[in-house]
Design a protein around this motif. Structure first.
Motif, short mmCIF file in Angstrom:
data_model
loop_
_atom_site.label_atom_id
_atom_site.label_comp_id
_atom_site.label_asym_id
_atom_site.label_seq_id
_atom_site.Cartn_x
_atom_site.Cartn_y
_atom_site.Cartn_z
N PHE A 255 0.82 -1.21 0.00
CA PHE A 255 0.00 0.00 0.00
C PHE A 255 0.86 1.26 0.00
O PHE A 255 0.52 2.26 -0.63
CB PHE A 255 -0.96 0.01 1.19
N ARG A 256 2.00 1.23 0.71
CA ARG A 256 2.90 2.38 0.69
C ARG A 256 3.46 2.63 -0.71
O ARG A 256 3.58 3.76 -1.15
CB ARG A 256 4.05 2.19 1.68
N SER A 257 3.78 1.54 -1.41
CA SER A 257 4.31 1.71 -2.77
C SER A 257 3.23 2.26 -3.70
O SER A 257 3.53 3.09 -4.57
CB SER A 257 4.87 0.39 -3.30
N LEU A 258 1.98 1.84 -3.52
CA LEU A 258 0.88 2.38 -4.33
C LEU A 258 0.59 3.84 -3.96
O LEU A 258 0.28 4.66 -4.81
CB LEU A 258 -0.38 1.55 -4.15
N SER B 20 -10.96 2.66 -7.91
CA SER B 20 -10.12 2.11 -6.85
C SER B 20 -8.63 2.30 -7.17
O SER B 20 -8.18 2.00 -8.27
CB SER B 20 -10.41 0.62 -6.66
N ASN B 21 -7.89 2.81 -6.21
CA ASN B 21 -6.45 2.95 -6.37
C ASN B 21 -5.73 1.62 -6.29
O ASN B 21 -4.56 1.52 -6.64
CB ASN B 21 -5.89 3.90 -5.31
N LEU B 22 -6.41 0.58 -5.82
CA LEU B 22 -5.79 -0.74 -5.70
C LEU B 22 -5.96 -1.57 -6.96
O LEU B 22 -5.20 -2.51 -7.19
CB LEU B 22 -6.40 -1.49 -4.52
N MET B 23 -6.95 -1.26 -7.78
CA MET B 23 -7.26 -2.09 -8.95
C MET B 23 -6.78 -1.49 -10.26
O MET B 23 -6.93 -2.10 -11.29
CB MET B 23 -8.77 -2.32 -9.03
N ARG B 24 -6.23 -0.29 -10.23
CA ARG B 24 -5.77 0.34 -11.47
C ARG B 24 -4.43 -0.17 -11.88
O ARG B 24 -3.59 -0.49 -11.15
CB ARG B 24 -5.71 1.85 -11.30
N ALA C 111 -14.45 9.26 -0.07
CA ALA C 111 -13.20 8.98 -0.79
C ALA C 111 -12.70 7.56 -0.51
O ALA C 111 -12.23 6.88 -1.42
CB ALA C 111 -12.14 10.01 -0.42
N LEU C 112 -12.81 7.12 0.73
CA LEU C 112 -12.39 5.75 1.06
C LEU C 112 -13.28 4.72 0.36
O LEU C 112 -12.79 3.69 -0.09
CB LEU C 112 -12.42 5.54 2.57
N GLU C 113 -14.57 5.00 0.28
CA GLU C 113 -15.48 4.07 -0.39
C GLU C 113 -15.17 4.01 -1.89
O GLU C 113 -15.22 2.93 -2.48
CB GLU C 113 -16.93 4.49 -0.16
N ASP C 114 -14.82 5.14 -2.48
CA ASP C 114 -14.52 5.16 -3.92
C ASP C 114 -13.12 4.64 -4.23
O ASP C 114 -12.94 3.85 -5.15
CB ASP C 114 -14.62 6.59 -4.46
N HIS C 115 -12.12 5.09 -3.48
CA HIS C 115 -10.72 4.83 -3.85
C HIS C 115 -10.02 3.79 -2.99
O HIS C 115 -8.96 3.31 -3.38
CB HIS C 115 -9.92 6.14 -3.78
N GLU C 116 -10.53 3.48 -1.82
CA GLU C 116 -9.98 2.50 -0.87
C GLU C 116 -8.66 2.95 -0.22
O GLU C 116 -8.45 2.74 0.95
CB GLU C 116 -9.77 1.13 -1.50
#
Length: 100
Positions: free
Chosen positions: A11-14, A96-100, A40-45
């Protein structure tokens, strides 16, 4: 919802390439700020929040309070920036910032 060391490292690297979405300033954690962080947390995680408060202890207290109120996990804090994570119920791959 404790994160493992491996998850935090990932997560830090992302989060390195992200810009702060919300800024907490002199008014502290108003209802509007809490709602915006929650959205924002719901949209981007995974989001960055900037804290423009002078005292370190006040900043730590605000970060802790924000994490408690939004059920988010603090991934990292560097200076005035906190990296927060909360898994979305139905993540949107486009946001999501995790799925891009």
């Amino acid at each position: 919802m404790s994160l493992s060391a491996t998850q935090k490292k990932h997560f830090r690297s992302l989060g390195h390439r992200l810009n702060p979405i919300v800024t907490v300033a002199g008014n502290g954690l108003s209802e509007g700020v809490q709602l915006e962080v929650d959205r924002a947390l719901e949209d981007h995680e995974l989001i960055k929040v900037k804290f423009n408060v002078g005292d370190r202890e006040v900043k730590k207290a605000l970060i802790s309070e924000l994490c408690d109120q939004t059920q988010a996990e603090l991934v990292q804090q560097i200076g005035n920036i906190a990296l927060l994570y909360r898994a979305a119920e139905e993540p949107d791959p486009k946001l999501s910032n995790l799925m891009r």
